[in-house]
Design an enzyme around this catalytic site. Structure first.
Site, PDB file in Angstrom:
ATOM      1  N   GLU A  50       0.481   8.109  -7.219  1.00  0.00           N
ATOM      2  CA  GLU A  50       0.385   6.648  -7.211  1.00  0.00           C
ATOM      3  C   GLU A  50       1.748   6.000  -6.988  1.00  0.00           C
ATOM      4  OE1 GLU A  50      -2.095   4.710  -6.933  1.00  0.00           O
ATOM      5  OE2 GLU A  50      -3.602   6.275  -7.085  1.00  0.00           O
ATOM      6  N   TYR A 132      -0.311  -2.493 -11.425  1.00  0.00           N
ATOM      7  CA  TYR A 132      -1.111  -1.742 -10.462  1.00  0.00           C
ATOM      8  C   TYR A 132      -1.146  -0.246 -10.819  1.00  0.00           C
ATOM      9  CZ  TYR A 132      -1.991   1.277  -6.617  1.00  0.00           C
ATOM     10  OH  TYR A 132      -2.450   2.332  -5.892  1.00  0.00           O
ATOM     11  N   ASP A 150      -4.309  -3.490  -5.649  1.00  0.00           N
ATOM     12  CA  ASP A 150      -3.236  -3.269  -4.664  1.00  0.00           C
ATOM     13  C   ASP A 150      -3.556  -4.110  -3.419  1.00  0.00           C
ATOM     14  OD1 ASP A 150      -5.284  -1.933  -3.395  1.00  0.00           O
ATOM     15  OD2 ASP A 150      -4.161  -0.109  -3.015  1.00  0.00           O
TER      16      ASP A 150
END
Ligand code: SF4
Length: 378
Positions: A50, A132, A150
């Site tokens: 991520e 996020y 996102d």
């Protein structure tokens, strides 16, 4: 081409939102790409992926991710690495503060027992993890119902719900998060988030949304009501990027050349580069390089020819980097405007994490059959 279907706001009807959620899950199960971080349930690896995926395309991320987790298979391995090792594996991926923060966060996790936190709030506490990433890791690794927002999800939701507010504003973001919340299932939150991200990446793309074959078109107001769904989300006004001309010295002392590490905290912090700096108004390339090297390292140099120039773009500025052949003349380098310095051989250059523009200078020279030696360009 299939006709438009009537979209309506699924937020007002929980059953409609639930059907949308089921459709997303069903589509994702069948259509998801096989990506290396989707083959693991390890929260550390999901976290690494991520962080890498922020601002970076999936295709680019795959190789970096595989090299990174092969070298640092556990959070302990990452925590005990040196900053140079971490930056070297990140070289070329850009946004290097991500690597430095990830490294620091790994040390923090190990100091607290070695387990990657399983709640949104604790994840948010780690360096480099914002809302996020905290939502992505909490939902994908631990199945916590936190909607991810996102750029891809933002686009899909703005279009589906015909949200015409500016997504950079807190109120609009809050509206989108609330919509995402309605789609969180009791189990499978990570899959819903990934389905929305995947949909944004592959179907509801910025300029060519495939509305006729979109799995959620029944729920989408933009395709039903707008001439052009790409008018959403509202786009930020275009800003012109400043351009700067920069010199870099390939400075020889015998058979070794000088590398300098950029100071911590600023742009490209911790990377090793050919030292130099911005050209001031009216300055020649050679004068700029001599001045910069004196100011930053306190040595005097003689400057030869320009070996290569490359253009490079960062988010907020573009540069032209001119690499000049140069020779040490006098003085012992001192770390005044740099974090550290080293005389290295040409062979050793590969061991150092360098900014992309510097690496491109080396690639350009190699492509032109130009040997990096002290004997050319004097
Ligand atoms: S691809 Fe078209 S139908 Fe699907 S969400 Fe985007 S705008 Fe709506």
């Amino acid at each position: 081409m299939k006709g438009k279907t009537t979209g309506s706001d699924w937020r007002v009807d929980r059953r409609r939102a639930r059907r949308l959620q089921q459709r997303l899950l069903q589509w994702y199960r069948v259509s998801r790409r096989d990506l290396p971080w989707r083959r693991t349930a390890d929260p550390y690896r999901i976290w690494v992926s991520e962080i890498m995926l922020q601002q970076t395309r999936v295709d680019t991320t795959v190789d970096y991710y595989e090299r990174f987790v092969a070298r640092f298979p556990t959070v302990e391995d990452l925590a005990t690495a040196t900053p140079d090792e971490v930056l070297k594996l990140w070289e070329g991926l850009g946004y290097y503060s991500r690597a430095r923060n990830l490294h620091q966060a790994a040390k923090d996790v190990v100091a607290r027992g070695g387990v990657v936190p399983d709640t949104y709030a604790e994840l948010l506490d780690l360096p480099g993890i914002g809302p996020y990433t905290a939502a992505a890791v909490a939902s994908i690794a631990y199945d916590r119902p936190h909607p991810v927002l996102d750029g891809n999800v933002q686009r899909v939701l703005c279009r589906m719900l015909r949200v015409e507010g500016d997504p950079r504003r807190a109120a609009t973001r809050q509206e989108l998060i609330a919509a995402g919340d309605l789609l969180m299932p009791s189990t499978g939150a990570g899959d819903v988030n990934q389905a929305l991200m995947e949909l944004g990446a592959r179907v509801c793309t910025p300029t060519k949304p495939d509305c006729p074959d979109c799995p959620v078109r029944r729920w989408c107001r933009a395709q039903a009501e707008l001439e052009d769904p790409t008018s959403l989300p509202l786009k930020p006004p275009r800003r012109t990027r400043p351009h700067v001309e920069v010199t870099a010295g390939i400075i020889w002392k015998g058979q070794r050349l000088l590398l300098a590490r950029r100071p911590p905290g600023g742009m490209l912090a911790g990377l090793w580069e050919f030292p130099g700096g911005k050209i001031e108004a009216g300055e020649t390339l050679a004068a700029c390089l001599q001045r910069e090297i004196r100011e930053e390292l306190a040595i005097d140099i003689d400057v030869g020819t320009c070996l290569a120039s490359v253009d490079h773009e960062y988010t907020h500025l573009s540069i032209t980097l001119h690499a000049l052949q140069a020779y040490w003349r006098d003085g012992e380098p001192q770390s005044i405007g740099v974090d550290a310095w080293k005389w290295v051989t040409v062979k050793q250059l590969d061991e150092y994490a360098m900014p992309r523009a510097d690496r491109r200078i080396l690639e350009r020279l190699a492509a032109e059959g130009h040997q990096l030696t002290p004997d050319t360009g004097a």
